[in-house]
Design an enzyme around this catalytic site. Sequence first.
Site, short mmCIF file in Angstrom:
data_model
loop_
_atom_site.label_atom_id
_atom_site.label_comp_id
_atom_site.label_asym_id
_atom_site.label_seq_id
_atom_site.Cartn_x
_atom_site.Cartn_y
_atom_site.Cartn_z
N ASP A 138 0.82 -1.22 0.00
CA ASP A 138 0.00 0.00 0.00
C ASP A 138 0.86 1.26 0.00
OD1 ASP A 138 0.98 -0.42 2.50
OD2 ASP A 138 -0.94 -0.23 3.55
N LYS B 142 5.24 4.21 16.70
CA LYS B 142 4.28 5.30 16.96
C LYS B 142 4.55 6.08 18.26
CE LYS B 142 0.65 3.05 14.27
NZ LYS B 142 1.28 1.77 13.93
P1 GTP Z 1 -5.04 -1.19 8.71
O1 GTP Z 1 -5.93 -2.26 9.29
O2 GTP Z 1 -5.81 -0.02 8.22
O3 GTP Z 1 -3.89 -0.81 9.60
O4 GTP Z 1 -4.39 -1.76 7.35
P2 GTP Z 1 -3.58 -3.12 7.10
O5 GTP Z 1 -4.37 -4.27 7.59
O6 GTP Z 1 -3.22 -3.15 5.65
O7 GTP Z 1 -2.31 -2.97 8.00
P3 GTP Z 1 -0.96 -2.15 7.67
O8 GTP Z 1 -1.27 -0.98 6.80
O9 GTP Z 1 -0.29 -1.89 8.96
O10 GTP Z 1 -0.13 -3.25 6.88
C1 GTP Z 1 1.08 -2.94 6.22
C2 GTP Z 1 1.21 -3.87 5.03
O11 GTP Z 1 1.25 -5.22 5.47
C3 GTP Z 1 0.04 -3.77 4.06
O12 GTP Z 1 0.55 -3.88 2.75
C4 GTP Z 1 -0.82 -4.96 4.44
O13 GTP Z 1 -1.55 -5.46 3.31
C5 GTP Z 1 0.19 -5.98 4.91
N1 GTP Z 1 -0.30 -6.88 5.97
C6 GTP Z 1 -0.72 -6.57 7.21
N2 GTP Z 1 -1.07 -7.67 7.90
C7 GTP Z 1 -0.86 -8.72 7.06
C8 GTP Z 1 -1.05 -10.14 7.18
O14 GTP Z 1 -1.49 -10.70 8.20
N3 GTP Z 1 -0.73 -10.88 6.07
C9 GTP Z 1 -0.25 -10.32 4.92
N4 GTP Z 1 0.03 -11.13 3.90
N5 GTP Z 1 -0.07 -9.00 4.77
C10 GTP Z 1 -0.38 -8.21 5.83
#
Ligand code: GTP
Length: 338
Positions: free
Chosen positions: A105, A156
């Site tokens: 992202d 954070k």
């Molecule tokens: P929020 O719930 O809004 O915080 O978004 P998010 O679930 O995408 O979490 P965050 O933005 O902190 O994640 C950072 C990156 O790691 C993003 O590209 C997510 O898609 C990925 N990510 C987070 N958790 C997982 C997981 O359990 N598995 C995988 N494959 N990717 C994850």
Amino acid sequence: MILVGGIGTRLRPLTYETPKQMLPILGVPMIECVMDTLCQHGITDAVLALGYLPDQFIEAYPSGVIGGVNVTYAVEPEPLDTSGAIRFAAKFAEIDETFLVLNGDVITDLDITKLIKFHRDHGAQATIALHAVDDPSRFGVVPTTPDGRVIAFVEKPPRDEAPTNLINAGTYVFEPSVLDRIAPTGRVSVERDTFPELAAEGTLYAMPDDSYWLDTGTPQAFLQANVDFLLGRFRNHLVKDVVDGCWIHPSSTVDPSATLINSVVDRNCVVKANVVLEDSVLLPGVVIQNDAQVRFSIIGHHAVIGAFSNLGATCVVGASVHVEAHSQLSGDVRLGGV
Ligand code: GTP
């Protein structure tokens, strides 16, 4: 390896139906923008670490090529968090050499070649790309020694207690040896578990970089990504046909009396008479009825905004929601459920 398995809570309700990285920026799914940039940097093969709504990726790219990069799909059996996901996907794809990890992202034109060289020159186990921000309190903050060794990994911190304004930019280089220290089951976080451990050992390095960088994970940041593409602050050859700071898909109808500023109208939308759209994104199939004003807002697939409504910063309207005529909405507005 691209991490795309997060549930994207901050972009709800849009992410109830669409995984974050399949949300379009100027009509192009975010994952395609990310992959296209990697392709420009000479990356030929990637593993997609999938967890949440994986079928949407697989169905959208059945040939296994995204943005010119050959992709292997690794689908987690349960949410493993970031480090767990890295371990699972790396084992799945049998990675046994130095590899790159990206949060799917993040939009950036970071010089990947420079990052890998930095990693190798320092003999690091893992290396993090850093980005300077004004307010680091929403991010993982990474103080280093002058030669780039990470001293700590502070997740954070309160704004006035942050040891530096350099944050984890979500792009990493990993040695495969790191994989064996990640627990094989359950949730393990790269920010909270793996990086602090490596930092304590002195084998984690970080390289500051001042290229374009945006984490699209909040509604405001997702809008910012769209506006940055519209205004050419981030250049991507997939983005075409921006006219007067706006992008309107040819299948959509915009009444000539409507005023559009820095906005995106995706396919099959209808924008009626006297509408004002500013710094906003309409996802496919949206209808904006006459005399409505929409500013700093994201309108989800097939939603309808009633006549004479006024939506201000920052409304996120979920798929198929109907906003009543004459509604007045602003603040942190989220409309629509699962
Ligand atoms: P929020 O719930 O809004 O915080 O978004 P998010 O679930 O995408 O979490 P965050 O933005 O902190 O994640 C950072 C990156 O790691 C993003 O590209 C997510 O898609 C990925 N990510 C987070 N958790 C997982 C997981 O359990 N598995 C995988 N494959 N990717 C994850």
